[in-house]
Design a protein around this motif. Structure first.
Motif, PDB file in Angstrom:
ATOM      1  N   SER A 177      37.940 -71.434  13.400  1.00 49.65           N
ATOM      2  CA  SER A 177      36.568 -71.648  13.878  1.00 49.65           C
ATOM      3  C   SER A 177      36.021 -73.029  13.516  1.00 49.65           C
ATOM      4  CB  SER A 177      35.624 -70.565  13.330  1.00 49.65           C
ATOM      5  OG  SER A 177      36.045 -69.283  13.751  1.00 49.65           O
ATOM      6  N   ASN A 178      36.906 -74.027  13.617  1.00 50.57           N
ATOM      7  CA  ASN A 178      36.535 -75.421  13.310  1.00 50.57           C
ATOM      8  C   ASN A 178      36.033 -75.581  11.882  1.00 50.57           C
ATOM      9  OD1 ASN A 178      37.232 -76.503  15.856  1.00 50.57           O
ATOM     10  ND2 ASN A 178      35.301 -75.772  16.719  1.00 50.57           N
ATOM     11  N   ALA A 179      36.724 -74.892  10.958  1.00 49.47           N
ATOM     12  CA  ALA A 179      36.444 -75.073   9.531  1.00 49.47           C
ATOM     13  C   ALA A 179      36.870 -76.479   9.108  1.00 49.47           C
ATOM     14  CB  ALA A 179      37.187 -74.017   8.712  1.00 49.47           C
ATOM     15  N   LEU A 180      36.445 -76.881   7.924  1.00 43.58           N
ATOM     16  CA  LEU A 180      36.662 -78.250   7.474  1.00 43.58           C
ATOM     17  C   LEU A 180      37.432 -78.306   6.164  1.00 43.58           C
ATOM     18  CD1 LEU A 180      33.100 -79.618   8.305  1.00 43.58           C
ATOM     19  CD2 LEU A 180      35.213 -80.171   9.524  1.00 43.58           C
ATOM     20  N   PRO A 181      38.756 -78.462   6.224  1.00 41.33           N
ATOM     21  CA  PRO A 181      39.527 -78.744   5.010  1.00 41.33           C
ATOM     22  C   PRO A 181      39.295 -80.181   4.567  1.00 41.33           C
ATOM     23  CG  PRO A 181      40.958 -78.783   6.926  1.00 41.33           C
ATOM     24  CD  PRO A 181      39.604 -78.333   7.410  1.00 41.33           C
ATOM     25  N   GLY A 182      39.705 -80.481   3.347  1.00 38.90           N
ATOM     26  CA  GLY A 182      39.426 -81.791   2.772  1.00 38.90           C
ATOM     27  C   GLY A 182      39.972 -82.956   3.580  1.00 38.90           C
ATOM     28  N   LYS A 183      41.207 -82.846   4.064  1.00 40.32           N
ATOM     29  CA  LYS A 183      41.813 -83.952   4.805  1.00 40.32           C
ATOM     30  C   LYS A 183      41.096 -84.206   6.120  1.00 40.32           C
ATOM     31  CE  LYS A 183      46.446 -83.750   2.784  1.00 40.32           C
ATOM     32  NZ  LYS A 183      47.906 -83.555   3.039  1.00 40.32           N
ATOM     33  N   LEU A 184      40.620 -83.131   6.765  1.00 42.36           N
ATOM     34  CA  LEU A 184      39.884 -83.299   8.010  1.00 42.36           C
ATOM     35  C   LEU A 184      38.534 -83.967   7.739  1.00 42.36           C
ATOM     36  CD1 LEU A 184      39.819 -80.668  10.860  1.00 42.36           C
ATOM     37  CD2 LEU A 184      37.925 -82.230  10.487  1.00 42.36           C
ATOM     38  N   LEU A 185      37.884 -83.572   6.649  1.00 42.21           N
ATOM     39  CA  LEU A 185      36.619 -84.202   6.266  1.00 42.21           C
ATOM     40  C   LEU A 185      36.809 -85.703   6.051  1.00 42.21           C
ATOM     41  CD1 LEU A 185      35.280 -81.536   3.750  1.00 42.21           C
ATOM     42  CD2 LEU A 185      34.077 -82.275   5.814  1.00 42.21           C
ATOM     43  N   HIS A 186      37.870 -86.058   5.327  1.00 42.33           N
ATOM     44  CA  HIS A 186      38.132 -87.473   5.053  1.00 42.33           C
ATOM     45  C   HIS A 186      38.395 -88.235   6.343  1.00 42.33           C
ATOM     46  CE1 HIS A 186      39.497 -91.048   2.955  1.00 42.33           C
ATOM     47  NE2 HIS A 186      40.602 -91.019   3.681  1.00 42.33           N
ATOM     48  N   GLU A 187      39.190 -87.661   7.240  1.00 44.19           N
ATOM     49  CA  GLU A 187      39.501 -88.339   8.496  1.00 44.19           C
ATOM     50  C   GLU A 187      38.253 -88.515   9.354  1.00 44.19           C
ATOM     51  OE1 GLU A 187      41.819 -90.435  11.029  1.00 44.19           O
ATOM     52  OE2 GLU A 187      42.508 -89.560   9.141  1.00 44.19           O
ATOM     53  N   LEU A 188      37.412 -87.495   9.376  1.00 38.19           N
ATOM     54  CA  LEU A 188      36.176 -87.578  10.155  1.00 38.19           C
ATOM     55  C   LEU A 188      35.265 -88.670   9.608  1.00 38.19           C
ATOM     56  CD1 LEU A 188      34.650 -86.280  12.501  1.00 38.19           C
ATOM     57  CD2 LEU A 188      33.696 -84.627  10.891  1.00 38.19           C
ATOM     58  N   ALA A 189      35.137 -88.746   8.284  1.00 37.84           N
ATOM     59  CA  ALA A 189      34.321 -89.798   7.671  1.00 37.84           C
ATOM     60  C   ALA A 189      34.870 -91.177   8.008  1.00 37.84           C
ATOM     61  CB  ALA A 189      34.269 -89.603   6.154  1.00 37.84           C
ATOM     62  N   GLN A 190      36.191 -91.320   7.965  1.00 37.81           N
ATOM     63  CA  GLN A 190      36.812 -92.603   8.273  1.00 37.81           C
ATOM     64  C   GLN A 190      36.544 -93.025   9.711  1.00 37.81           C
ATOM     65  OE1 GLN A 190      37.430 -93.900   5.114  1.00 37.81           O
ATOM     66  NE2 GLN A 190      39.197 -94.800   6.118  1.00 37.81           N
ATOM     67  N   GLU A 191      36.651 -92.090  10.637  1.00 37.80           N
ATOM     68  CA  GLU A 191      36.440 -92.428  12.053  1.00 37.80           C
ATOM     69  C   GLU A 191      34.974 -92.746  12.348  1.00 37.80           C
ATOM     70  OE1 GLU A 191      38.678 -93.165  14.132  1.00 37.80           O
ATOM     71  OE2 GLU A 191      40.335 -92.550  12.842  1.00 37.80           O
ATOM     72  N   ILE A 192      34.058 -92.090  11.664  1.00 39.21           N
ATOM     73  CA  ILE A 192      32.643 -92.440  11.814  1.00 39.21           C
ATOM     74  C   ILE A 192      32.405 -93.860  11.316  1.00 39.21           C
ATOM     75  CG2 ILE A 192      30.310 -91.929  10.979  1.00 39.21           C
ATOM     76  CD1 ILE A 192      31.182 -88.941  10.930  1.00 39.21           C
ATOM     77  N   HIS A 193      33.007 -94.196  10.177  1.00 37.24           N
ATOM     78  CA  HIS A 193      32.886 -95.541   9.617  1.00 37.24           C
ATOM     79  C   HIS A 193      33.474 -96.584  10.571  1.00 37.24           C
ATOM     80  CE1 HIS A 193      32.799 -98.743   6.633  1.00 37.24           C
ATOM     81  NE2 HIS A 193      34.095 -98.951   6.835  1.00 37.24           N
ATOM     82  N   ILE A 194      34.645 -96.306  11.113  1.00 28.99           N
ATOM     83  CA  ILE A 194      35.297 -97.247  12.035  1.00 28.99           C
ATOM     84  C   ILE A 194      34.461 -97.438  13.297  1.00 28.99           C
ATOM     85  CG2 ILE A 194      37.301 -97.542  13.557  1.00 28.99           C
ATOM     86  CD1 ILE A 194      38.956 -96.137  11.332  1.00 28.99           C
ATOM     87  N   ALA A 195      33.959 -96.344  13.854  1.00 23.85           N
ATOM     88  CA  ALA A 195      33.129 -96.448  15.058  1.00 23.85           C
ATOM     89  C   ALA A 195      31.858 -97.243  14.787  1.00 23.85           C
ATOM     90  CB  ALA A 195      32.784 -95.051  15.580  1.00 23.85           C
ATOM     91  N   GLY A 196      31.321 -97.080  13.592  1.00 22.29           N
ATOM     92  CA  GLY A 196      30.115 -97.822  13.228  1.00 22.29           C
ATOM     93  C   GLY A 196      30.337 -99.316  13.181  1.00 22.29           C
ATOM     94  N   LEU A 197      31.559 -99.729  12.823  1.00 23.05           N
ATOM     95  CA  LEU A 197      31.882-101.153  12.737  1.00 23.05           C
ATOM     96  C   LEU A 197      32.367-101.743  14.058  1.00 23.05           C
ATOM     97  CD1 LEU A 197      33.785-101.227   9.316  1.00 23.05           C
ATOM     98  CD2 LEU A 197      31.406-101.852   9.753  1.00 23.05           C
ATOM     99  N   ASP A 198      32.746-100.887  14.994  1.00 23.73           N
ATOM    100  CA  ASP A 198      33.307-101.345  16.273  1.00 23.73           C
ATOM    101  C   ASP A 198      32.206-101.920  17.167  1.00 23.73           C
ATOM    102  OD1 ASP A 198      34.626-101.775  18.637  1.00 23.73           O
ATOM    103  OD2 ASP A 198      35.186 -99.676  18.963  1.00 23.73           O
ATOM    104  N   PRO A 199      32.251-103.219  17.506  1.00 20.58           N
ATOM    105  CA  PRO A 199      31.191-103.798  18.345  1.00 20.58           C
ATOM    106  C   PRO A 199      31.146-103.211  19.754  1.00 20.58           C
ATOM    107  CG  PRO A 199      32.991-105.362  18.046  1.00 20.58           C
ATOM    108  CD  PRO A 199      33.250-104.222  17.114  1.00 20.58           C
ATOM    109  N   LYS A 200      32.246-102.589  20.192  1.00 28.29           N
ATOM    110  CA  LYS A 200      32.262-101.983  21.527  1.00 28.29           C
ATOM    111  C   LYS A 200      31.566-100.629  21.556  1.00 28.29           C
ATOM    112  CE  LYS A 200      36.570-104.263  22.947  1.00 28.29           C
ATOM    113  NZ  LYS A 200      37.972-104.047  23.402  1.00 28.29           N
TER     114      LYS A 200
END
Length: 266
Positions: free
Chosen positions: A28-51
């Motif tokens: 049911s789209n639960a959040l294990p630790g590795k998924l949480l870390h990956e999601l945080a990383q992708e939010i950070h990357i998208a925030g820095l992406d000028p596109k």
């Protein structure tokens, strides 16, 4: 682009200035630790992406937006440091959303539990389907919504947050969540919800990114100490999760879920 993590994934799509981040886990789209870390990383990357001009946060499927913490990982925690590390994953995601200079639109298409409510509270604009229900179930597990609490309280106020946190087994409907400010919009169909999300995302993709960046700073003013605060909250949960009450409660929840699966029609 898809990053697969522990049976789940984080999927990233880019289209005309809009970055969509979709997460999935079979429970049911639960959040294990590795998924949480990956999601945080992708939010950070998208925030820095000028596109990237705007971000849409969504989950896969049509039944649950997010079931919160992954039960299997909760059961495996043996020390306070392990517990703090796990719950710090939620702190990492919320802080990534808070510090991201782009507006984040939340798409809530199904039930929202625990940490999922925290994600809904941490986006900048949340759009939901009218059949959605929410619940903070942490106290029923012997812990509490400590890490996500500041984000939820910031969005809906201390009174509504305390109601959710205290009555941990009661589902609240989408209308309740909209009246309290968690959801900005509630739509009668998935199609209407997605139409509104796409309309807003396209509008923001053509808006001044510098203006939106300054607006977001203003909206989140007063949360600059959250890097430390949320990790302190994670330590509280990390300690409580080791208690006998919590261990027994988590085991009961897991057994109840397994029983429901065996009774489900083929």
């Amino acid at each position: 682009m898809i990053h697969e993590i522990q049976e789940g994934y984080v999927k990233i799509d880019h289209d005309h200035g809009i970055t969509s981040l979709e997460f999935y886990h079979p429970q049911s789209n639960a959040l294990p630790g590795k998924l949480l870390h990956e999601l945080a990383q992708e939010i950070h990357i998208a925030g820095l992406d000028p596109k990237t001009k705007v971000i849409i946060l969504r989950s896969a499927g049509d039944r649950a937006f997010c079931a919160g913490a992954a039960f299997e990982e909760l059961e495996s925690i043996q020390t306070e440091s392990e517990g703090t590390k796990f719950f710090s994953g939620f702190a990492e995601v919320i802080n990534a959303m808070r510090k991201c200079p782009k507006f984040i639109i939340g798409r809530i298409q199904g039930k929202c539990v625990g940490g999922g409510v925290g994600l809904a509270a941490a986006v900048d604009y949340c759009i939901a389907w009218e059949k959605v229900e929410i619940r903070l179930s942490e106290l029923a597990l012997g812990i509490g919504p400590f890490v996500i609490g500041p984000a939820v309280e910031r969005k809906i106020g201390i009174s509504a947050f305390s109601q959710l946190a205290i009555d941990a087994t009661l589902w609240r409907n989408a209308d309740w969540a909209k009246k309290k400010g968690l959801f900005a919009e509630v739509h009668e169909s998935i199609e209407n919800m997605d139409h509104s999300i796409n309309r807003l995302a396209l509008s923001l993709a053509h808006s001044n990114p510098d203006a939106m960046k300054e607006m977001k700073k203003s909206f989140w003013k007063g949360t600059e100490h959250w890097d430390e605060l949320l990790h302190e909250k994670a330590a509280i949960s990390g300690k409580l999760v080791l208690g006998d009450y919590t261990k027994e409660a988590i085991a009961r929840f897991r057994k109840a879920r397994e029983t429901q699966k065996t009774k489900a029609p083929a």
